[in-house]
Scaffold this active site. Structure first.
Site, PDB file in Angstrom:
ATOM      1  N   HIS A   7      47.512  31.250  37.247  1.00  0.00           N
ATOM      2  CA  HIS A   7      47.562  32.570  37.882  1.00  0.00           C
ATOM      3  C   HIS A   7      48.468  33.493  37.069  1.00  0.00           C
ATOM      4  O   HIS A   7      49.686  33.297  37.017  1.00  0.00           O
ATOM      5  CB  HIS A   7      48.108  32.413  39.308  1.00  0.00           C
ATOM      6  CG  HIS A   7      48.171  33.674  40.092  1.00  0.00           C
ATOM      7  ND1 HIS A   7      49.330  34.130  40.675  1.00  0.00           N
ATOM      8  CD2 HIS A   7      47.214  34.586  40.410  1.00  0.00           C
ATOM      9  CE1 HIS A   7      49.086  35.252  41.331  1.00  0.00           C
ATOM     10  NE2 HIS A   7      47.816  35.549  41.181  1.00  0.00           N
ATOM     11  N   HIS A  49      49.113  43.306  36.542  1.00  0.00           N
ATOM     12  CA  HIS A  49      48.683  43.181  37.933  1.00  0.00           C
ATOM     13  C   HIS A  49      48.710  44.499  38.703  1.00  0.00           C
ATOM     14  O   HIS A  49      47.743  44.854  39.377  1.00  0.00           O
ATOM     15  CB  HIS A  49      49.551  42.161  38.672  1.00  0.00           C
ATOM     16  CG  HIS A  49      49.143  41.959  40.098  1.00  0.00           C
ATOM     17  ND1 HIS A  49      49.661  42.712  41.144  1.00  0.00           N
ATOM     18  CD2 HIS A  49      48.245  41.119  40.664  1.00  0.00           C
ATOM     19  CE1 HIS A  49      49.107  42.328  42.278  1.00  0.00           C
ATOM     20  NE2 HIS A  49      48.242  41.366  42.019  1.00  0.00           N
TER      21      HIS A  49
END
Length: 241
Positions: A7, A49
């Protein structure tokens, strides 16, 4: 066998969505990556992100308001600042260059939910085709309209609906729209939900699974992949340690 997906790289121990984080995840033995894309002011696909750079870098403001050359001046080391030297915001092209020729699953999350980046789907798909990695890609988004656009532009690419809402009959919903994968929070998954999704032939790639007991439970449920900040822990569960 359930896949071990890093991730934002190995983000539990290294600055997220950086080349260092990706390299360390490779060294840890991941089966692939999940990361996020935005567009810069000059149309570069970057891996970060948030819509703003405040949390993950030493700068402030929106990604969309900087050119890539401007963005590269900021240190993306986030909470690890000072531990691993200077780490810049990478481009999607740099990621593909790093992983060229490797047998990896790459889950690209299109961040078209808060800010709509006009043309991002087209740009990302074009680069995927340029590198010839169509069979290794999953495109995902919380914006399901963005995913439907991807399916129209590139029906051959595998896509996934991101979801954090404990959706009723998610397998039926996903299948009915011609999408191959369902990407829920692991907390929403139980035997009945997994069985319903699998009954429609849909893959489950679940996030963000970090604790050993949760990793084991996802393995027991038979999900396709776990997306984790700690790929070393996932491999330990795989190896029965």
């Amino acid at each position: 066998m359930t896949l071990n997906i890093g991730h934002r790289g190995f983000s539990g121990l290294y600055p997220e969505n950086t080349m260092l984080s990706f390299q360390k995840a490779l060294e840890a033995g991941v089966d692939g990556f999940e990361f996020d894309t935005h567009l810069t002011k000059d149309g570069e696909i970057v891996v970060i992100h948030d819509e703003k750079i405040d949390r993950t870098t030493n700068g402030t403001g929106f990604v969309k308001d900087y050119t890539y050359e401007e963005l590269k001046q900021f240190d993306a080391s986030s909470v690890f600042a000072g531990q691993y030297g200077f780490n810049y915001i990478p481009t999607l092209r740099e990621y593909f260059e790093l992983t060229k020729g490797m047998d990896l699953m790459t889950n690209i999350e299109l961040k078209n939910s808060i800010i709509w980046y006009d043309g991002m789907e087209e740009k990302v798909i074009a680069m995927i085709r340029e590198y010839g990695v169509e069979e290794q890609i999953v495109l995902s988004s919380f914006n399901h309209y963005s995913i439907m656009k991807c399916k129209k532009l590139a029906p051959e690419l595998k896509c996934g609906f991101l979801d954090s809402s404990w959706l009723v009959n998610p397998g039926e919903y996903t299948k009915s729209r011609g999408v191959e994968c369902y990407h829920p929070s692991f907390r929403s998954l139980d035997e009945a939900t997994v069985a319903e999704v699998h009954s429609h032939g849909i893959e489950i790639n679940t996030w963000t699974v970090n604790e050993t007991e949760d990793i084991q439970r996802m393995f027991d449920l038979g999900v396709h992949s776990v997306i984790t900040n700690f790929p070393d822990r996932v491999n330990a569960v795989k190896q029965g340690r």
